[in-house]
Write an enzyme that holds these catalytic residues in place. Structure first.
Site, PDB file in Angstrom:
ATOM      1  N   TYR A 173     -15.648  11.567 -49.010  1.00  0.00           N
ATOM      2  CA  TYR A 173     -14.039  11.053 -48.780  1.00  0.00           C
ATOM      3  C   TYR A 173     -13.640  10.843 -47.396  1.00  0.00           C
ATOM      4  O   TYR A 173     -13.033   9.743 -47.113  1.00  0.00           O
ATOM      5  CB  TYR A 173     -13.549  12.463 -49.116  1.00  0.00           C
ATOM      6  CG  TYR A 173     -11.817  12.407 -49.040  1.00  0.00           C
ATOM      7  CD1 TYR A 173     -11.102  11.694 -50.017  1.00  0.00           C
ATOM      8  CD2 TYR A 173     -11.120  13.057 -48.068  1.00  0.00           C
ATOM      9  CE1 TYR A 173      -9.724  11.677 -49.934  1.00  0.00           C
ATOM     10  CE2 TYR A 173      -9.562  13.085 -47.946  1.00  0.00           C
ATOM     11  CZ  TYR A 173      -9.001  12.468 -48.813  1.00  0.00           C
ATOM     12  OH  TYR A 173      -7.575  12.448 -48.761  1.00  0.00           O
ATOM     13  N   GLY A 224      -0.506  10.432 -59.734  1.00  0.00           N
ATOM     14  CA  GLY A 224      -1.063  11.477 -59.138  1.00  0.00           C
ATOM     15  C   GLY A 224      -0.118  12.114 -58.051  1.00  0.00           C
ATOM     16  O   GLY A 224       1.022  12.012 -58.535  1.00  0.00           O
ATOM     17  N   GLN A 225      -0.454  13.148 -57.509  1.00  0.00           N
ATOM     18  CA  GLN A 225       0.205  13.938 -56.809  1.00  0.00           C
ATOM     19  C   GLN A 225       1.426  13.313 -55.951  1.00  0.00           C
ATOM     20  O   GLN A 225       2.381  13.346 -55.687  1.00  0.00           O
ATOM     21  CB  GLN A 225      -0.409  14.738 -55.611  1.00  0.00           C
ATOM     22  CG  GLN A 225       0.245  16.022 -55.033  1.00  0.00           C
ATOM     23  CD  GLN A 225      -0.375  16.624 -53.729  1.00  0.00           C
ATOM     24  OE1 GLN A 225      -1.344  16.152 -53.234  1.00  0.00           O
ATOM     25  NE2 GLN A 225       0.272  17.665 -53.169  1.00  0.00           N
ATOM     26  N   GLY A 266      -1.984   3.855 -58.739  1.00  0.00           N
ATOM     27  CA  GLY A 266      -2.278   5.270 -58.948  1.00  0.00           C
ATOM     28  C   GLY A 266      -1.066   6.232 -58.762  1.00  0.00           C
ATOM     29  O   GLY A 266      -0.799   6.941 -57.851  1.00  0.00           O
ATOM     30  N   LYS A 281     -12.360   6.876 -46.000  1.00  0.00           N
ATOM     31  CA  LYS A 281     -11.022   6.776 -45.301  1.00  0.00           C
ATOM     32  C   LYS A 281     -11.460   6.079 -43.899  1.00  0.00           C
ATOM     33  O   LYS A 281     -10.517   5.144 -43.561  1.00  0.00           O
ATOM     34  CB  LYS A 281     -10.638   8.062 -45.107  1.00  0.00           C
ATOM     35  CG  LYS A 281      -9.922   8.784 -46.238  1.00  0.00           C
ATOM     36  CD  LYS A 281      -8.858   8.009 -46.984  1.00  0.00           C
ATOM     37  CE  LYS A 281      -8.373   8.684 -48.090  1.00  0.00           C
ATOM     38  NZ  LYS A 281      -7.622   7.831 -48.963  1.00  0.00           N
TER      39      LYS A 281
END
Ligand code: SER
Length: 319
Positions: free
Chosen positions: A142, A11-12, A8, A146
């Site tokens: 989400y 991404g940010q 990933g 987590k």
């Protein structure tokens, strides 16, 4: 020298973590796993990259083997508001990818870093100075991924000895790659509007406090934890970390000092408001401070100064 795979990496967080890791460990030792565009500027020129769908374990296993990887930064995730609209996708990307990374790590002896989040807490969690070990009953997909991720990562450590480590990231504020579909994204977007002279419409109410952090501190947290002496770690998955807590009025006031004409109005997004209301106002990060010397550098004022300066020079250079 470590051999690192970032899952990933576009991404940010990944787009900036890759640059930082390469500056520390060397370009050729950091393999950037990418899934889909947009790609950060110069992405393919800056070092090795490999296409990886993290929900396919074979793709992770092949890359780890071929590139002799010993450390995986697993950043694949669908952020909170987007996951609420597509829970199955949130689950697949958030959790199946992690399990794939953990299985490959177990087999091939890798360490694994996975971000958890303030989203791992829920409406029954103590809201202020939320303790490290406390009630975690999130009411978002989400958040559920987590919490499961934290438990799975601890399980792989205690059961199989996989070196898993994690932090609970607050909302991360950055100026390179936009976050996608998170509840805390407003605190990034507001800077872009301010610098471009546009009015900002805030999706969460005044008085909605959430923990936030500037990207340089977030990157340091991840790297510092992965470098920490394991004999000092009492916790592993996942550490509370904190840098600042504010509501929309406070960030607006901080920005207005630099752009006096800046205006903000409210148009509440009920989904984001409900998610934000279920999260803590601020976390107690004393365990991270004690166990691996965590200490942030940026508060709201210092971050705002830097964000405005960076965005002004980037966005306004041709105007
Ligand atoms: N930034 C994330 C979100 O808002 C929280 O970790 O979804």
């Amino acid at each position: 020298m470590k051999r690192i795979l970032i899952v990933g990496s576009t991404g940010q967080i990944g787009s900036e973590l890759s640059v930082k890791l390469r500056s520390i460990y060397g370009e050729s030792n950091v393999i950037c796993g990418y899934y889909k565009p947009p790609f950060p500027k110069d992405f393919f020129e800056l070092g090795p990259c490999v296409e990886i769908d993290a929900t396919d374990i074979n793709q992770i296993a092949t890359t780890v083997k071929e590139h002799k990887i010993d450390t995986i930064y697993n950043l694949a995730a669908i952020l909170s508001a987007t996951a609420e609209k597509n829970p199955k996708l949130g689950w697949d990307v958030g959790l199946n990818s992690l399990m794939n990374c953990l299985d490959v790590a177990r087999e091939m002896n890798c360490a694994v870093f996975t971000p958890s989040s303030i989203g791992a807490f829920g409406p029954n969690t103590p809201k202020d100075k939320t303790p490290q070990d406390t009630i975690q009953r999130p009411n978002t997909v989400y958040g559920i991924t987590k919490v499961m991720g934290e438990l799975l990562s601890d399980y792989y450590y205690t059961r199989w000895g996989v070196d898993t480590r994690s932090v609970r990231f607050p909302g991360i504020i950055s100026n390179m790659t936009h976050p996608g579909g998170g509840t805390t994204d407003y605190a990034v977007e507001i800077y872009y509007n301010a610098v471009q002279g546009e009015k900002f419409t805030c999706p969460v109410k005044a008085g909605t406090y959430m923990d936030m952090m500037y990207m340089p501190d977030a990157l340091n947290a991840a790297i510092q934890l992965m470098e920490a002496d394991p004999s000092r770690l009492i916790h592993r998955n996942s550490f509370n970390i904190a840098a600042m807590s504010f509501d929309p009025e406070m960030i607006y006031a901080a920005i207005k000092k630099h752009t006096p004409d800046f205006e903000m109005e409210y148009d509440i997004d009920p989904l984001k408001q409900a998610i934000a209301d279920s999260w803590p106002n601020s976390l107690d990060d004393s365990c991270a401070r004690e166990e691996w010397d965590w200490k942030p550098e940026y508060d709201l004022e210092k971050m705002t100064e830097d964000m405005i300066a960076v965005l002004r020079s980037r966005l306004l250079q041709n105007t």
